[in-house]
Design a protein around this motif. Sequence first.
Motif, PDB file in Angstrom:
ATOM      1  N   GLU A  47       0.809  -1.217   0.000  1.00 20.68           N
ATOM      2  CA  GLU A  47       0.000   0.000   0.000  1.00 20.68           C
ATOM      3  C   GLU A  47       0.851   1.280   0.000  1.00 20.68           C
ATOM      4  O   GLU A  47       0.352   2.373  -0.286  1.00 20.68           O
ATOM      5  N   ILE A  48       2.147   1.151   0.308  1.00 18.22           N
ATOM      6  CA  ILE A  48       3.026   2.320   0.387  1.00 18.22           C
ATOM      7  C   ILE A  48       3.918   2.452  -0.846  1.00 18.22           C
ATOM      8  O   ILE A  48       4.232   3.562  -1.284  1.00 18.22           O
ATOM      9  N   ARG A  49       4.299   1.332  -1.419  1.00 23.25           N
ATOM     10  CA  ARG A  49       5.282   1.334  -2.519  1.00 23.25           C
ATOM     11  C   ARG A  49       4.911   2.262  -3.679  1.00 23.25           C
ATOM     12  O   ARG A  49       5.726   3.101  -4.084  1.00 23.25           O
ATOM     13  N   PRO A  50       3.706   2.181  -4.252  1.00 18.24           N
ATOM     14  CA  PRO A  50       3.396   3.081  -5.377  1.00 18.24           C
ATOM     15  C   PRO A  50       3.401   4.551  -4.980  1.00 18.24           C
ATOM     16  O   PRO A  50       3.791   5.416  -5.767  1.00 18.24           O
ATOM     17  N   ILE A  51       3.000   4.821  -3.741  1.00 18.61           N
ATOM     18  CA  ILE A  51       3.011   6.207  -3.260  1.00 18.61           C
ATOM     19  C   ILE A  51       4.444   6.693  -3.100  1.00 18.61           C
ATOM     20  O   ILE A  51       4.768   7.840  -3.457  1.00 18.61           O
ATOM     21  N   ALA A  52       5.317   5.827  -2.587  1.00 14.93           N
ATOM     22  CA  ALA A  52       6.714   6.206  -2.389  1.00 14.93           C
ATOM     23  C   ALA A  52       7.399   6.461  -3.722  1.00 14.93           C
ATOM     24  O   ALA A  52       8.118   7.465  -3.884  1.00 14.93           O
ATOM     25  N   VAL A  53       7.195   5.579  -4.695  1.00 11.12           N
ATOM     26  CA  VAL A  53       7.838   5.750  -6.003  1.00 11.12           C
ATOM     27  C   VAL A  53       7.348   7.030  -6.672  1.00 11.12           C
ATOM     28  O   VAL A  53       8.155   7.850  -7.149  1.00 11.12           O
ATOM     29  N   LEU A  86       7.323  -7.586 -12.354  1.00 13.35           N
ATOM     30  CA  LEU A  86       7.101  -6.147 -12.288  1.00 13.35           C
ATOM     31  C   LEU A  86       6.351  -5.768 -11.010  1.00 13.35           C
ATOM     32  O   LEU A  86       5.299  -6.323 -10.700  1.00 13.35           O
ATOM     33  N   LEU A  87       6.932  -4.802 -10.260  1.00 11.71           N
ATOM     34  CA  LEU A  87       6.288  -4.304  -9.039  1.00 11.71           C
ATOM     35  C   LEU A  87       5.614  -2.960  -9.274  1.00 11.71           C
ATOM     36  O   LEU A  87       4.485  -2.735  -8.847  1.00 11.71           O
TER      37      LEU A  87
END
Length: 310
Positions: A47-53, A86-87
């Motif tokens: 839940e954080i990864r796309p926001i962080a990128v 792919l992440l």
Amino acid sequence: MTTLEPLRSATPEQATEFFATVDAVGLLEAVTRTSDDELLGLISREEIRPIAVAGILARLHDLAIPERLAEVHGVVRFDLERRGALLERQSLAFDRGTMTLESDSRPADVVLRTSLVRFVRLISGERNAGLEYLSGKLDIDGDALLALAVGGMFRVPGGEAVAVDPTTLDPVDVASALKGVKPDHLRKVMSSGFRPIVLGEIFRRLPDFVDRRRAGRLEIAVGFRLLGNPTGEVERYVVRLAHGTATVSQGDEGDDDRDATITCEGHDYLRLATGHLNPVTGVLRGQLKVKGDKAKALQLSSVINIPRPR
């Protein structure tokens, strides 16, 4: 002092707020203080990864050197992977001083594939994109020079100097990066726009690695004809050794005074120059074709020593 610790337990809303309001330089400094394992633990949650990128990419404008950013034009897509899966996928459009997040539907001029942590290290100026590309830890499809321009536009935290210039390569670092690299990958790299940069830097710095004691009494002139350029051009260099000092010239000048000429693929020359291809083995396998005095060609190789990892 800025810290990434709030991300450890942040909700998506809190993470979005964090990246939107955090001081960009402070964010960069916090990233450099954080180990790879800690960084992965903080930003890899689903839940954080796309926001962080997206949040990191959105703040790049604040971390870029304006003069370098102004030279970049094109769409760069980042494919972040783990073990080939792919992440995350994000795209940035650069337009002579501006950058904006783009949808995946817009065609990219270049695609960069790497891991999540390595992506952050590249963006923060801690890793050299040129060396990562050579080593196979960063894969580039498309305009390699655009990718490297992006990798070289960030400043040192708190300063104005360039953090890393991917087009300035230390041959010792190149030798280290090439350890264990598969031939197919190196062939791909040397078929890209990065080729003249790598060759130019290796030949430019070659005189720095002459063993003056062993080369003191030698007078040798060896030409190199490098094949494999996708343009069909054959790059030509001449290395001259006299009184323990080497000089390098580009082109066909002095063709008559050469002791030998070595013809090989560009990726094989790179391996030869950095100690990853034994010259005798290269000749026997047909990777190096020598016209003229083979002994003189081997002597030249024996007195140039670019340290490489064991």
